[in-house]
Design an enzyme around this catalytic site. Structure first.
Site, short mmCIF file in Angstrom:
data_model
loop_
_atom_site.label_atom_id
_atom_site.label_comp_id
_atom_site.label_asym_id
_atom_site.label_seq_id
_atom_site.Cartn_x
_atom_site.Cartn_y
_atom_site.Cartn_z
N LYS A 175 18.39 -27.70 -13.68
CA LYS A 175 17.26 -27.29 -12.84
C LYS A 175 17.43 -25.81 -12.56
O LYS A 175 18.50 -25.38 -12.11
CB LYS A 175 17.26 -28.08 -11.54
CG LYS A 175 16.04 -27.88 -10.68
CD LYS A 175 16.10 -28.75 -9.43
CE LYS A 175 16.02 -30.23 -9.80
NZ LYS A 175 16.28 -31.10 -8.63
N TYR A 185 27.62 -27.83 -12.55
CA TYR A 185 26.40 -27.59 -11.76
C TYR A 185 25.11 -28.02 -12.44
O TYR A 185 24.86 -27.68 -13.59
CB TYR A 185 26.34 -26.10 -11.36
CG TYR A 185 27.50 -25.75 -10.45
CD1 TYR A 185 27.58 -26.33 -9.19
CD2 TYR A 185 28.52 -24.91 -10.87
CE1 TYR A 185 28.66 -26.06 -8.34
CE2 TYR A 185 29.61 -24.63 -10.04
CZ TYR A 185 29.66 -25.22 -8.78
OH TYR A 185 30.73 -24.98 -7.96
N ASP A 186 24.29 -28.75 -11.66
CA ASP A 186 22.98 -29.22 -12.14
C ASP A 186 21.87 -28.24 -11.80
O ASP A 186 20.87 -28.15 -12.50
CB ASP A 186 22.59 -30.53 -11.41
CG ASP A 186 23.62 -31.62 -11.63
OD1 ASP A 186 24.19 -31.66 -12.73
OD2 ASP A 186 23.85 -32.40 -10.67
N THR A 187 22.01 -27.57 -10.62
CA THR A 187 20.94 -26.70 -10.13
C THR A 187 21.46 -25.27 -10.12
O THR A 187 22.51 -24.99 -9.54
CB THR A 187 20.49 -27.12 -8.71
OG1 THR A 187 20.06 -28.48 -8.75
CG2 THR A 187 19.37 -26.23 -8.21
N ARG A 235 26.44 -29.51 -6.12
CA ARG A 235 26.25 -29.33 -7.57
C ARG A 235 25.25 -28.21 -7.86
O ARG A 235 24.55 -28.21 -8.87
CB ARG A 235 25.82 -30.66 -8.23
CG ARG A 235 26.97 -31.70 -8.19
CD ARG A 235 26.71 -32.90 -9.07
NE ARG A 235 26.51 -32.59 -10.49
CZ ARG A 235 27.48 -32.32 -11.37
NH1 ARG A 235 28.74 -32.34 -10.98
NH2 ARG A 235 27.19 -32.06 -12.63
#
Lengths: 312, 312
Positions: free
Chosen positions: A52, A18-20, A250
């Protein structure tokens, strides 16, 4: 069934995926004025991995700016454009989705933070913190002159809610002119909005009645429900999407409530949802009212447990 | 389907059939401070025919004694022992049915009339009109010391309801000591009572949120309903039965609300129920929320129509 998050490997796999990272705040990062152990380190870890970080809260008593002050006070790094509150989302909904005409007003049951967000979005309002409405003096229809410009009622957590505010809101949502039974019904012309429908909220030592409890008298008297903007409803995610690009697949949501946070992540098609402070919450009374039933993909005793990654 | 009452013969047959006439007051005899045309004459007619007249009201803001003052002010003959209010019935229920021990107290969300009835029944209470609770100042659990003697919460119409009152009631109904998560849950030990569940009430020029709207925040936050004493529930009829002998089969109930008055008569096995001010009420918004569906045996445009008998 939800999987338990316990080992460093469990958390490392989520970091890769995961990015966010969307976080609920009250009950996840803090309880009242008490920071949850490890919350600061976990957010630092995420930032150090270039994730993020977004804070998605149903708290409508504070504007994003004053909510930032709460983060500062507790020593948690946060930026105003990372914070999404239900008062802000409600103001955006009124200005951009229902597009309330500029000559119309909102009757507010809510606090300073809600007023700040409405003002920032250029939405006119009455009620709210007006001392004339924050009174326990008797309310009479005989001395009430409704404002014909009111085109919406917005209700959020208001610890200065009074019978006067409820009565005025009720009038706006029923008849344009309560002294004239022939006046048009407002059922279609006045929007009934709520920032969120949380039954309670964590307030330090315990729980207090939430925004959903504050709008409950209107629901009950009117026999209908408001359009609720906050989690678990889609309006909140639409509001974030309009400001920050993110890939839902993501994106991960971490929250403590099934019927707000977890459902929000699931309704929004986010990758995974994590139930934080899970073992604590499982014994709470509001768990009996969860509707519809939904379960997180993972559960963890506390968001601070994610520190095990950093300590390896 | 309900039959319309229109001709002198229609009314004369009811006069022959019923000895005891139970009347709802707000919306049947008066609207706010406006007497309904013909109400005085109709009551005089009934008394001249030796009928027993009883006034059965969900109004919990006035004690029977002060409610008598309302009759006097409007020029309607009434005696205190003919008046049955939901505050009185609730006080009797607490002292005689749940038999709250004398060293226990009731936490009150309600007004002076409710306090008077509790006092007359020898029930101790806190909250209510206490200025410390009738405040819009912020409520904090940190400065709240719960009274361990509270064994019931009683909620009625309270036009000075505040978040402080709702928060205290919520605490009493959840934990004995909100600052101690290990303290016993009060769910079984603290009774949750409501004088009545009316969604609205007629207040002169229009409708205002009723007692059910005042207890709605607690229902919503707790996820459970109070025991409601007033119409349509049986506690009110039990209370009348304990004081006045009457034959249900020779008793008629006249009211204006399906989900309180009409259902009360039907639940109580009374002979017939008459919907008064019927054509007026049929257009009202609260008609959409009627649950369970019930219909009166007869309907009449106004109780004053019964005058046709006298004028023959």
């Amino acid at each position: 069934m939800s999987a338990r998050l316990e080992t460093p490997a469990d958390y490392e796999s989520l970091l890769a995926k995961y990015d966010t990272w969307m976080f609920d705040c009250d009950g996840v990062l803090w309880h009242g004025d008490r920071l949850i152990d490890g919350a600061v380190e976990v957010l630092s870890l995420l930032r150090s991995r270039q994730k993020k970080v977004l804070f998605v809260t149903n708290n409508a008593t504070k504007s994003r700016k004053s909510y930032k002050g709460k983060f500062d006070q507790l020593g948690v790094e946060a930026h105003v454009d990372e914070i999404y509150g239900s008062a802000y989302a409600a103001a955006v909904y009124i200005s951009s989705v229902i597009k309330l005409p500029k000559d119309k007003k909102v009757y507010v049951i809510g606090m300073k933070g809600m007023e700040e967000e409405l003002r920032d979005e250029g939405v006119s309002f009455i009620g709210g913190t007006d001392p004339a409405d924050c009174t326990t003096a008797p309310f009479s229809l005989d001395t009430f002159t409704p404002d014909p410009a009111v085109g919406a009622v917005l209700c959020g957590l208001d610890t200065a809610v009074t019978y006067t505010k409820l009565s005025k809101a009720f009038q706006y949502l029923t008849r344009a002119d309560p002294t004239n039974p022939a006046s048009p019904k407002n059922l279609e012309t006045c929007a009934f909005l709520a920032t969120n429908e949380d039954s309670t909220y964590p307030a330090g030592a315990g729980l207090l009645p939430g925004a959903g409890a504050v709008s409950a008298p209107l629901r009950y008297a009117l026999g209908r429900d408001p359009v609720a903007i906050g989690k678990p409803n889609g309006q909140m995610l639409d509001c974030i999407r309009a400001k920050v690009p993110f890939d839902p697949a993501r994106t991960i949501m971490i929250g403590d409530r099934l019927n707000t946070d977890i459902l929000f992540g699931q309704n929004g098609g986010l990758g995974d949802v994590v139930g934080a402070n899970w073992y604590y919450h499982r014994i709470r009374p509001h768990w009996s009212q969860l509707l519809p039933p939904s379960f997180p993909d993972y559960v963890t005793a506390s968001i601070g447990d994610l520190r095990v990654v950093a300590s390896e």
